[in-house]
Scaffold this active site. Structure first.
Site, PDB file in Angstrom:
ATOM      1  N   ASN A   6     -23.396  -7.327 -10.294  1.00 54.29           N
ATOM      2  CA  ASN A   6     -23.781  -6.396  -9.230  1.00 54.29           C
ATOM      3  C   ASN A   6     -25.024  -5.609  -9.591  1.00 54.29           C
ATOM      4  O   ASN A   6     -25.891  -5.380  -8.746  1.00 54.29           O
ATOM      5  CB  ASN A   6     -22.617  -5.452  -8.910  1.00 54.29           C
ATOM      6  CG  ASN A   6     -21.723  -6.051  -7.826  1.00 54.29           C
ATOM      7  OD1 ASN A   6     -21.886  -7.212  -7.452  1.00 54.29           O
ATOM      8  ND2 ASN A   6     -20.787  -5.270  -7.329  1.00 54.29           N
ATOM      9  N   GLU A  50     -13.687  -9.766  -8.299  1.00 53.12           N
ATOM     10  CA  GLU A  50     -14.016 -10.445  -7.047  1.00 53.12           C
ATOM     11  C   GLU A  50     -15.519 -10.352  -6.830  1.00 53.12           C
ATOM     12  O   GLU A  50     -16.178  -9.460  -7.341  1.00 53.12           O
ATOM     13  CB  GLU A  50     -13.267  -9.808  -5.867  1.00 53.12           C
ATOM     14  CG  GLU A  50     -13.306  -8.304  -5.780  1.00 53.12           C
ATOM     15  CD  GLU A  50     -14.576  -7.739  -5.138  1.00 53.12           C
ATOM     16  OE1 GLU A  50     -14.859  -6.557  -5.381  1.00 53.12           O
ATOM     17  OE2 GLU A  50     -15.304  -8.476  -4.444  1.00 53.12           O
ATOM     18  N   LEU A  58     -33.698 -10.872  -1.571  1.00 44.81           N
ATOM     19  CA  LEU A  58     -35.114 -10.477  -1.615  1.00 44.81           C
ATOM     20  C   LEU A  58     -35.556  -9.990  -0.241  1.00 44.81           C
ATOM     21  O   LEU A  58     -36.681 -10.175   0.178  1.00 44.81           O
ATOM     22  CB  LEU A  58     -35.983 -11.660  -2.080  1.00 44.81           C
ATOM     23  CG  LEU A  58     -35.834 -12.052  -3.550  1.00 44.81           C
ATOM     24  CD1 LEU A  58     -36.683 -13.285  -3.869  1.00 44.81           C
ATOM     25  CD2 LEU A  58     -36.240 -10.889  -4.489  1.00 44.81           C
ATOM     26  N   ASP A  68       0.848  -1.194   0.000  1.00 44.74           N
ATOM     27  CA  ASP A  68       0.000   0.000   0.000  1.00 44.74           C
ATOM     28  C   ASP A  68       0.883   1.243   0.000  1.00 44.74           C
ATOM     29  O   ASP A  68       1.979   1.215   0.558  1.00 44.74           O
ATOM     30  CB  ASP A  68      -0.926   0.006   1.238  1.00 44.74           C
ATOM     31  CG  ASP A  68      -2.201   0.800   0.992  1.00 44.74           C
ATOM     32  OD1 ASP A  68      -3.260   0.184   0.806  1.00 44.74           O
ATOM     33  OD2 ASP A  68      -2.091   2.045   0.936  1.00 44.74           O
ATOM     34  N   THR A  76     -12.686  -3.490  -9.490  1.00 45.75           N
ATOM     35  CA  THR A  76     -13.848  -3.434 -10.379  1.00 45.75           C
ATOM     36  C   THR A  76     -13.648  -2.290 -11.361  1.00 45.75           C
ATOM     37  O   THR A  76     -13.593  -1.128 -10.963  1.00 45.75           O
ATOM     38  CB  THR A  76     -15.128  -3.201  -9.544  1.00 45.75           C
ATOM     39  OG1 THR A  76     -15.258  -4.277  -8.607  1.00 45.75           O
ATOM     40  CG2 THR A  76     -16.361  -3.155 -10.429  1.00 45.75           C
ATOM     41  N   CYS A 109     -19.931  -0.802  -3.236  1.00 41.61           N
ATOM     42  CA  CYS A 109     -20.044  -1.473  -4.531  1.00 41.61           C
ATOM     43  C   CYS A 109     -21.332  -1.186  -5.290  1.00 41.61           C
ATOM     44  O   CYS A 109     -21.299  -0.595  -6.374  1.00 41.61           O
ATOM     45  CB  CYS A 109     -19.869  -2.977  -4.329  1.00 41.61           C
ATOM     46  SG  CYS A 109     -18.238  -3.360  -3.720  1.00 41.61           S
ATOM     47  N   THR A 142     -11.539   2.061  -6.972  1.00 36.79           N
ATOM     48  CA  THR A 142     -12.011   2.674  -8.231  1.00 36.79           C
ATOM     49  C   THR A 142     -13.289   3.441  -7.894  1.00 36.79           C
ATOM     50  O   THR A 142     -14.396   2.994  -8.186  1.00 36.79           O
ATOM     51  CB  THR A 142     -12.317   1.597  -9.295  1.00 36.79           C
ATOM     52  OG1 THR A 142     -13.191   0.617  -8.709  1.00 36.79           O
ATOM     53  CG2 THR A 142     -11.053   0.921  -9.783  1.00 36.79           C
ATOM     54  N   ARG A 183     -18.503 -10.441  -0.509  1.00 37.82           N
ATOM     55  CA  ARG A 183     -19.395  -9.551   0.239  1.00 37.82           C
ATOM     56  C   ARG A 183     -18.718  -9.171   1.543  1.00 37.82           C
ATOM     57  O   ARG A 183     -18.168 -10.059   2.227  1.00 37.82           O
ATOM     58  CB  ARG A 183     -20.719 -10.276   0.547  1.00 37.82           C
ATOM     59  CG  ARG A 183     -21.612 -10.472  -0.658  1.00 37.82           C
ATOM     60  CD  ARG A 183     -22.695 -11.497  -0.352  1.00 37.82           C
ATOM     61  NE  ARG A 183     -22.098 -12.799  -0.072  1.00 37.82           N
ATOM     62  CZ  ARG A 183     -22.785 -13.838   0.426  1.00 37.82           C
ATOM     63  NH1 ARG A 183     -24.059 -13.702   0.726  1.00 37.82           N
ATOM     64  NH2 ARG A 183     -22.172 -14.979   0.640  1.00 37.82           N
TER      65      ARG A 183
HETATM   66  C1  UDX Z   1     -21.708  -6.737  -3.030  1.00 39.19           C
HETATM   67  C2  UDX Z   1     -21.912  -8.033  -3.796  1.00 39.19           C
HETATM   68  O1  UDX Z   1     -22.823  -8.861  -3.076  1.00 39.19           O
HETATM   69  C3  UDX Z   1     -20.579  -8.761  -3.924  1.00 39.19           C
HETATM   70  O2  UDX Z   1     -20.751  -9.931  -4.690  1.00 39.19           O
HETATM   71  C4  UDX Z   1     -19.591  -7.823  -4.631  1.00 39.19           C
HETATM   72  O3  UDX Z   1     -18.336  -8.438  -4.762  1.00 39.19           O
HETATM   73  C5  UDX Z   1     -19.449  -6.538  -3.839  1.00 39.19           C
HETATM   74  O4  UDX Z   1     -20.721  -5.912  -3.678  1.00 39.19           O
HETATM   75  P1  UDX Z   1     -21.422  -5.961  -0.527  1.00 39.19           P
HETATM   76  O5  UDX Z   1     -21.580  -4.603  -1.121  1.00 39.19           O
HETATM   77  O6  UDX Z   1     -20.297  -6.233   0.404  1.00 39.19           O
HETATM   78  O7  UDX Z   1     -21.273  -7.060  -1.735  1.00 39.19           O
HETATM   79  O8  UDX Z   1     -22.744  -6.308   0.273  1.00 39.19           O
HETATM   80  P2  UDX Z   1     -24.123  -7.038  -0.038  1.00 39.19           P
HETATM   81  O9  UDX Z   1     -24.284  -8.094   0.964  1.00 39.19           O
HETATM   82  O10 UDX Z   1     -24.224  -7.392  -1.465  1.00 39.19           O
HETATM   83  O11 UDX Z   1     -25.195  -5.859   0.294  1.00 39.19           O
HETATM   84  C6  UDX Z   1     -25.183  -4.703  -0.494  1.00 39.19           C
HETATM   85  C7  UDX Z   1     -26.314  -3.795  -0.007  1.00 39.19           C
HETATM   86  O12 UDX Z   1     -27.585  -4.381  -0.327  1.00 39.19           O
HETATM   87  C8  UDX Z   1     -26.310  -3.569   1.509  1.00 39.19           C
HETATM   88  O13 UDX Z   1     -26.675  -2.227   1.775  1.00 39.19           O
HETATM   89  C9  UDX Z   1     -27.394  -4.529   1.994  1.00 39.19           C
HETATM   90  O14 UDX Z   1     -28.001  -4.087   3.197  1.00 39.19           O
HETATM   91  C10 UDX Z   1     -28.388  -4.474   0.845  1.00 39.19           C
HETATM   92  N1  UDX Z   1     -29.222  -5.666   0.749  1.00 39.19           N
HETATM   93  C11 UDX Z   1     -28.646  -6.866   0.472  1.00 39.19           C
HETATM   94  C12 UDX Z   1     -30.602  -5.543   0.896  1.00 39.19           C
HETATM   95  O15 UDX Z   1     -31.125  -4.458   1.149  1.00 39.19           O
HETATM   96  N2  UDX Z   1     -31.376  -6.650   0.757  1.00 39.19           N
HETATM   97  C13 UDX Z   1     -30.844  -7.879   0.489  1.00 39.19           C
HETATM   98  O16 UDX Z   1     -31.605  -8.845   0.388  1.00 39.19           O
HETATM   99  C14 UDX Z   1     -29.435  -7.994   0.340  1.00 39.19           C
END
Ligand code: UDX
Length: 459
Positions: free
Chosen positions: A206, A146, A248, A26, A117, A258, A82, A149
């Site tokens: 995504n 990647e 859901l 880093d 990404t 992300c 990014t 989550r």
């Molecule tokens: C996401 C993708 O899932 C992952 O595959 C990618 O590599 C990076 O982005 P992340 O952002 O860490 O991962 O979290 P995730 O669990 O996907 O949740 C994203 C957002 O959606 C959160 O704010 C979460 O609260 C919300 N969410 C998720 C919902 O509101 N409902 C759901 O059913 C699932």
């Protein structure tokens, strides 16, 4: 691994645990110094332990010297940030600067792998940059997005649904497949594509996941006003193999580093390639509107401004099991409440410090380390993050401590009938009676504990 952030540290530690020699690099020398002392810059369950184990085995080290760190590398992963630009596209400056930082020092047979990404075409552009900085001595650049989550990143690495590698020549694809053999020999599918396809897969995945979330949030709105139960509807549609039960769960709108960024970048990519993405563009607006809508649901119930009300926000991380607050619902909802004349208190088991930094010193939020002191005397409480601390909290004690009776559960952690029996006026997403009836019940009840008829449902 260039970039010791959420992705770089987790991926580096996981590769080290597979037996590879990994150096996490880093430009932030302070971060490297902390890591050398075992101080973690991020919270990711299990990561600290994994790093200690990998370092003991001698497979993981840290460096701030980008040139020296790649001199004997076979694979150099770019896992730098990014971020979004103002017009929703992505800022590739960290990727370009990392590429220039390694160009002169790469061994000729090294493979550069873009883990960050990035928009379609970036791997090809980075290959040109590196080759031009090496007087034409070409280096292969692959794409390896990647799908981690936050909060389950180690498990997502080890039990990936698939490994996607974009390579524009056979040899690189073979080398990457060999690198991931410890995972593929356990049956994880290895998907070899062109670099452009790999870059598009990441964004399309995504964007689609975010679309599912936006869709179920809209279905929750119908359920509220039609007296339905979104939990039952989600279960009923999710059993269709073509839909699947995941993603859901209605909430206050997706946040994180992300989905908001990647949906904007996907829309910008569509425009750039003359294929606008109206579905995703609409989703982006709906997601922002949802955060505003839920803030105004609280203000509506608390009545006209001027009567100084206090609202306690439980949960500022963008989701549970992370300290990441980037684009979390709380960061949007708190200022709206304050503009509506509300005093805001807040609690979060892990994300208080990052949230204080993000909101700024003058944000006027009263922070509490204990959730019960946070709710003491509040006119309303709003759960925005699905931490187990809140799922398990004692509703009877919360009801006794509060000055008012309104519990806004924007993660559907509780069963309505459980909340109501503690004398709370319970507002959740897509369940029990619709908002109109709720408002009527509230008005009739004069703000006291209103008996809300719970629609017969398997809650
Ligand atoms: C996401 C993708 O899932 C992952 O595959 C990618 O590599 C990076 O982005 P992340 O952002 O860490 O991962 O979290 P995730 O669990 O996907 O949740 C994203 C957002 O959606 C959160 O704010 C979460 O609260 C919300 N969410 C998720 C919902 O509101 N409902 C759901 O059913 C699932």
């Amino acid at each position: 691994m260039i970039g010791a952030g959420y992705v770089g540290l987790t991926t580096g530690a996981c590769f080290a645990s597979l037996g590879y020699n990994v150096c996490c690099v880093d430009i932030d020398e302070g971060r490297i110094a902390d890591l050398e002392k075992g101080i973690m810059p991020i919270y990711e369950p299990g990561l600290a332990e994994l790093m200690v184990e990998s370092r003991k085995a001698g497979g993981l080290r840290f460096s701030a010297d980008i040139g020296a760190s790649v001199a004997d590398a076979n694979f150099v992963f770019l896992a730098v940030g990014t971020p979004s630009t103002t017009d929703g596209d992505i800022d590739l400056s960290f990727v370009v600067s990392a590429a220039r930082g390694i160009a002169q020092h790469l061994p000729d047979n090294a493979i550069v792998v873009i883990k960050s990404t990035v928009v379609a075409g970036t791997a090809k552009a980075v290959a040109e940059i590196i080759s031009s900085d090496r007087a034409g001595r070409r280096i292969t650049v692959a794409s390896n997005p990647e799908f981690l989550r936050e909060g389950s990143a180690i498990a997502d690495f080890r039990n990936a649904d698939r490994i996607v590698v974009g390579a524009d020549d056979e040899g690189t694809a073979r080398s990457m497949k060999e690198l991931y053999r410890p995972l593929t020999e356990r049956g994880i599918p290895f998907v070899a594509t062109s670099t452009i396809d790999a870059e598009l897969i990441k964004y399309a995945a995504n964007a689609f996941l975010a679309l599912k979330i936006g869709f179920i949030n809209d279905v929750a709105n119908i359920c509220e006003n039609a007296g339905g139960d979104v939990t039952a509807v989600a279960k009923g549609i999710g059993l269709d193999q073509r839909i699947g039960p995941a993603f859901l769960q209605p909430g206050p709108g997706f946040g994180g580093s992300c989905f908001p960024k990647d949906t904007r970048a996907f829309a910008a990519t569509g425009k750039r390639f003359g294929a606008p993405q109206p579905l995703i563009e609409t989703l982006i607006n709906c997601n922002e509107n949802r955060k505003n809508d839920l803030a105004h649901r609280i203000l509506e119930v608390l009545g006209a401004r001027g009567q100084a009300k206090t609202v306690t926000i439980l949960g500022v991380a963008f989701k549970a099991e992370t300290d990441d607050v980037r684009e979390s619902a709380a960061l949007s909802i708190i200022p709206i409440l304050q503009r509506g004349g509300v005093s805001v208190r807040a609690h979060d088991p892990k994300a208080q410090a990052p949230a204080r930094r993000m909101l700024g010193a003058g944000a006027g939020v009263e922070w509490h380390d204990d959730l019960y002191t946070a709710v003491n005397g509040a006119d309303a409480v709003a759960v925005l993050t699905e931490w187990d601390d809140y799922r398990r909290m004692n509703l009877s004690r919360v009801a006794d401590l509060m000055n008012g009776h309104h519990l806004f559960d924007f993660r559907n952690l509780f069963k309505p009938e459980k909340a109501i029996c503690h004398g709370l006026v319970y507002h959740s997403l897509g369940r029990a009676v619709g908002r109109a009836e709720k408002m009527k019940a509230y008005a009739q009840g004069g703000g006291g504990p209103a008996l809300i008829e719970v629609a017969a449902s398997p809650l």
